[in-house]
Design a protein around this motif. Structure first.
Motif, mmCIF file in Angstrom:
data_model
loop_
_atom_site.group_PDB
_atom_site.id
_atom_site.type_symbol
_atom_site.label_atom_id
_atom_site.label_comp_id
_atom_site.label_asym_id
_atom_site.label_seq_id
_atom_site.Cartn_x
_atom_site.Cartn_y
_atom_site.Cartn_z
ATOM 1 N N ILE A 9 0.771 -1.385 0.345
ATOM 2 C CA ILE A 9 0.059 0.045 0.381
ATOM 3 C C ILE A 9 1.276 1.812 0.113
ATOM 4 O O ILE A 9 1.882 1.293 0.785
ATOM 5 N N ALA A 10 0.749 2.330 -0.867
ATOM 6 C CA ALA A 10 1.329 3.362 -0.587
ATOM 7 C C ALA A 10 0.475 4.816 -0.608
ATOM 8 O O ALA A 10 -0.147 4.957 -1.438
ATOM 9 N N PHE A 11 1.146 4.729 1.216
ATOM 10 C CA PHE A 11 0.522 6.213 1.073
ATOM 11 C C PHE A 11 1.365 7.113 1.266
ATOM 12 O O PHE A 11 1.526 6.513 3.008
ATOM 13 N N GLY A 12 1.071 8.185 0.742
ATOM 14 C CA GLY A 12 1.807 9.486 1.184
ATOM 15 C C GLY A 12 3.600 8.515 0.395
ATOM 16 O O GLY A 12 3.975 7.577 -0.679
ATOM 17 N N ALA A 83 -0.208 -1.135 -16.082
ATOM 18 C CA ALA A 83 -1.218 -1.197 -14.787
ATOM 19 C C ALA A 83 -0.800 -3.193 -14.098
ATOM 20 O O ALA A 83 -1.278 -3.714 -12.993
ATOM 21 N N GLU A 84 -1.019 -3.904 -15.111
ATOM 22 C CA GLU A 84 -0.552 -4.976 -14.500
ATOM 23 C C GLU A 84 0.855 -5.532 -14.154
ATOM 24 O O GLU A 84 0.379 -6.702 -13.371
ATOM 25 N N LYS A 85 1.813 -4.783 -14.098
ATOM 26 C CA LYS A 85 2.808 -5.118 -14.014
ATOM 27 C C LYS A 85 2.898 -4.367 -12.663
ATOM 28 O O LYS A 85 4.096 -4.934 -11.510
ATOM 29 N N SER A 86 2.114 -3.373 -12.271
ATOM 30 C CA SER A 86 1.586 -3.017 -10.299
ATOM 31 C C SER A 86 1.468 -3.792 -9.802
ATOM 32 O O SER A 86 0.975 -4.863 -9.604
ATOM 33 N N ARG A 87 2.794 -3.827 -8.171
ATOM 34 C CA ARG A 87 2.193 -4.718 -7.329
ATOM 35 C C ARG A 87 2.028 -3.533 -6.289
ATOM 36 O O ARG A 87 1.837 -3.643 -4.597
ATOM 37 N N GLU A 88 1.119 -2.074 -6.776
ATOM 38 C CA GLU A 88 1.260 -1.300 -6.003
ATOM 39 C C GLU A 88 -0.552 -1.184 -5.456
ATOM 40 O O GLU A 88 -1.520 -0.896 -5.827
ATOM 41 N N ILE A 89 -1.129 -1.227 -3.527
ATOM 42 C CA ILE A 89 -2.073 -0.478 -4.312
ATOM 43 C C ILE A 89 -2.595 1.107 -3.440
ATOM 44 O O ILE A 89 -1.706 1.512 -2.345
ATOM 45 N N GLU A 90 -2.596 2.246 -4.565
ATOM 46 C CA GLU A 90 -1.715 3.986 -4.348
ATOM 47 C C GLU A 90 -3.382 3.793 -3.189
ATOM 48 O O GLU A 90 -4.843 4.207 -3.904
ATOM 49 N N VAL A 91 -3.232 4.880 -2.587
ATOM 50 C CA VAL A 91 -4.335 5.561 -1.716
ATOM 51 C C VAL A 91 -4.084 6.996 -2.301
ATOM 52 O O VAL A 91 -3.040 7.759 -2.558
ATOM 53 N N VAL A 92 -5.589 7.181 -2.611
ATOM 54 C CA VAL A 92 -5.939 8.523 -3.790
ATOM 55 C C VAL A 92 -6.235 9.664 -2.571
ATOM 56 O O VAL A 92 -6.047 11.015 -2.849
ATOM 57 N N GLN A 93 -7.407 8.779 -1.926
ATOM 58 C CA GLN A 93 -7.796 10.014 -1.423
ATOM 59 C C GLN A 93 -8.612 9.770 0.234
ATOM 60 O O GLN A 93 -8.624 7.716 0.049
ATOM 61 N N ALA A 135 -10.041 4.963 3.116
ATOM 62 C CA ALA A 135 -9.635 4.949 2.380
ATOM 63 C C ALA A 135 -9.826 4.683 0.546
ATOM 64 O O ALA A 135 -9.746 3.190 0.247
ATOM 65 N N VAL A 136 -9.841 5.696 -0.162
ATOM 66 C CA VAL A 136 -10.517 5.213 -1.556
ATOM 67 C C VAL A 136 -8.381 4.758 -2.828
ATOM 68 O O VAL A 136 -7.614 5.631 -2.524
ATOM 69 N N VAL A 137 -9.005 4.478 -2.931
ATOM 70 C CA VAL A 137 -7.059 3.227 -3.628
ATOM 71 C C VAL A 137 -7.692 2.847 -4.928
ATOM 72 O O VAL A 137 -8.532 3.139 -5.510
ATOM 73 N N ARG A 138 -6.071 2.185 -5.165
ATOM 74 C CA ARG A 138 -6.142 1.879 -7.213
ATOM 75 C C ARG A 138 -5.158 1.021 -6.727
ATOM 76 O O ARG A 138 -4.344 1.011 -6.436
ATOM 77 N N PHE A 139 -5.579 -0.414 -7.744
ATOM 78 C CA PHE A 139 -4.631 -1.090 -7.686
ATOM 79 C C PHE A 139 -5.414 -1.945 -8.971
ATOM 80 O O PHE A 139 -5.943 -1.916 -9.599
ATOM 81 N N LYS A 144 -7.093 -6.467 -15.007
ATOM 82 C CA LYS A 144 -8.192 -5.426 -14.542
ATOM 83 C C LYS A 144 -7.235 -4.166 -13.542
ATOM 84 O O LYS A 144 -7.463 -5.186 -12.329
ATOM 85 N N THR A 145 -7.635 -3.125 -13.795
ATOM 86 C CA THR A 145 -7.466 -2.147 -12.923
ATOM 87 C C THR A 145 -8.650 -1.868 -11.908
ATOM 88 O O THR A 145 -9.901 -1.523 -13.412
ATOM 89 N N ARG A 146 -8.530 -1.530 -11.242
ATOM 90 C CA ARG A 146 -9.618 -1.434 -10.141
ATOM 91 C C ARG A 146 -10.293 -0.528 -9.108
ATOM 92 O O ARG A 146 -8.990 -0.286 -8.575
ATOM 93 N N LEU A 147 -10.791 0.058 -8.808
ATOM 94 C CA LEU A 147 -10.947 1.251 -8.283
ATOM 95 C C LEU A 147 -11.693 0.406 -6.381
ATOM 96 O O LEU A 147 -11.755 -0.500 -6.345
ATOM 97 N N GLY A 148 -11.240 0.861 -5.434
ATOM 98 C CA GLY A 148 -11.128 0.105 -4.178
ATOM 99 C C GLY A 148 -11.272 1.256 -2.888
ATOM 100 O O GLY A 148 -11.221 2.661 -3.241
ATOM 101 N N ILE A 149 -11.571 -0.164 -1.344
ATOM 102 C CA ILE A 149 -11.601 1.492 0.025
ATOM 103 C C ILE A 149 -10.489 0.210 0.777
ATOM 104 O O ILE A 149 -10.983 -1.206 0.293
#
Length: 278
Positions: A9-12, A83-93, A135-139, A144-149
Motif C-alpha cells: 500500500i502506497a500511503f504518501g 497496470a498489470e505489472k504494478s504491485r501497488e495499492i495506491e491511496v488517492v484520498q 481510504a479510496v485506492v487504485r490497484f 484489470k485495473t480496479r478502484l477500491g476502498i
C-alpha cells in the motif's frame, strides 16, 4: 489459506507491504449437469471453429473483434501492460463512509502485514479507525485495473473492490414516470411496522434456506431414490405471494402490525391474579 496477491500500500511516502487473501467463500452445494435420459455427465469442450480440434487452456489467447478483423492478444501482450505489472495499492484520498454507495461495492480481501516490522501496517490501520474514514485506492488484480476502498474489520485491514462510475446504471431507467399518492396515515402505519421489525443486525441468526433444503433433498433422494415423495419431505408448499389479487394497502398494514404484535407480545406466566392485584 494461500495469498492471492502480494504487493504494498502506497500511503504518501509510507510503504506498507501486504498480502491479500479472499475474505469470503461460497457455501453453495456443488452440482453438475447430466443427461436426463441416462444420467450421463455433461461436459463443455473448448473446440476450435477453424480446425475442429479440442484446445487446452495453455493454448488459449484472448482476442478483440473490431468488426473487420480479429486482434489476438497473447499472455505476453497482456503482461506487458504497465497496470498489470504494478504491485501497488495506491491511496488517492480519504472519504467519509457514507459517501460510498453500497451498490458499487464488490469482492473483499483481507490484507495481512507482509513484513518483519508491521509498524507501517498498524499505523495505517489505526489511522483509519481513529479518523473514521475510508481510504479510496487504485490497484491492479487479475488483468484489470480496479478502484477500491480500505477499511478496518476486527483489527484487520480490508480491501474492497469498487465498481467504476460508468459501470453503474442510471436508476432513473427503472423509476416510475409518475409516483402514486401515499397518504400520511399510510406512511405513519408503515413507520410503525418498521419500528416493530427494528433491531440490531446479527447475520449469524440467518441461514441460506435454499441450501439447507437442497441438502435435505439430496439426503432424502439417497435414502428413497426415485420413489421420493417431496410433499412428505418438505410438506405441501403453496404458491404464496404469486396471486394477482390487489389487496387493500391499509388493511395489509393493519394485519401486518397486528401479526407482529402477537409474535412479540410477552407470554403470560399463567399465574392467577390475587384479589389485591385485581
Amino acid at each position: 489459506m494461500r495469498a492471492i496477491w502480494t504487493g504494498s500500500i502506497a500511503f504518501g511516502l509510507v510503504n506498507v507491504p501486504v498480502k491479500a487473501y479472499g475474505a469470503t467463500e461460497d457455501h453453495d452445494i456443488d452440482l453438475h449437469q447430466v443427461h436426463d435420459k441416462d444420467g450421463g455427465r455433461i461436459r463443455y469442450e473448448r473446440r476450435c471453429e477453424v480446425c475442429g480440434k479440442k484446445v487446452a487452456y495453455k493454448d488459449l489467447d484472448k482476442a478483440y473483434e473490431d468488426g473487420e478483423r480479429t486482434i489476438v492478444l497473447t499472455d505476453e501482450d497482456m503482461d506487458a501492460l504497465p497496470a498489470e505489472k504494478s504491485r501497488e495499492i495506491e491511496v488517492v484520498q480519504f472519504v467519509p463512509a457514507e459517501q460510498i454507495d453500497p451498490l458499487m461495492l464488490e469482492k473483499s480481501y483481507y490484507l495481512q502485514a507482509d513484513s518483519k516490522s508491521p509498524k507501517a501496517y498498524e499505523l495505517l490501520r489505526r489511522t483509519l479507525e481513529d479518523t473514521e474514514k475510508l481510504a479510496v485506492v487504485r490497484f491492479a488484480l487479475r488483468q484489470k485495473t480496479r478502484l477500491g476502498i480500505l477499511r478496518v474489520r476486527e483489527k484487520v485491514m480490508v480491501l474492497q473492490a469498487v465498481m467504476w462510475a460508468d459501470e453503474l446504471r442510471d436508476a432513473t431507467l427503472v423509476s416510475p414516470e409518475k409516483s402514486p399518492r401515499i397518504s400520511e396515515q399510510e406512511l405513519k402505519m408503515s413507520a410503525t411496522l418498521v419500528e416493530q421489525y427494528s433491531s440490531d443486525f446479527t447475520p449469524e441468526e440467518f441461514e441460506d434456506d435454499y441450501q439447507v433444503q437442497l441438502q435435505a433433498l439430496i439426503e432424502a433422494k439417497i435414502e428413497q431414490g426415485e420413489e421420493l415423495d417431496t410433499d412428505a419431505t418438505f410438506g405441501e408448499v403453496g404458491d404464496e405471494g404469486e396471486s394477482g389479487d390487489v389487496i387493500d394497502l391499509m388493511e395489509a398494514l393493519k394485519r401486518s402490525i397486528d401479526g407482529r404484535k402477537s409474535k412479540t407480545a410477552p407470554k403470560s406466566s399463567g399465574k392467577k391474579k390475587s384479589a389485591a392485584e385485581k
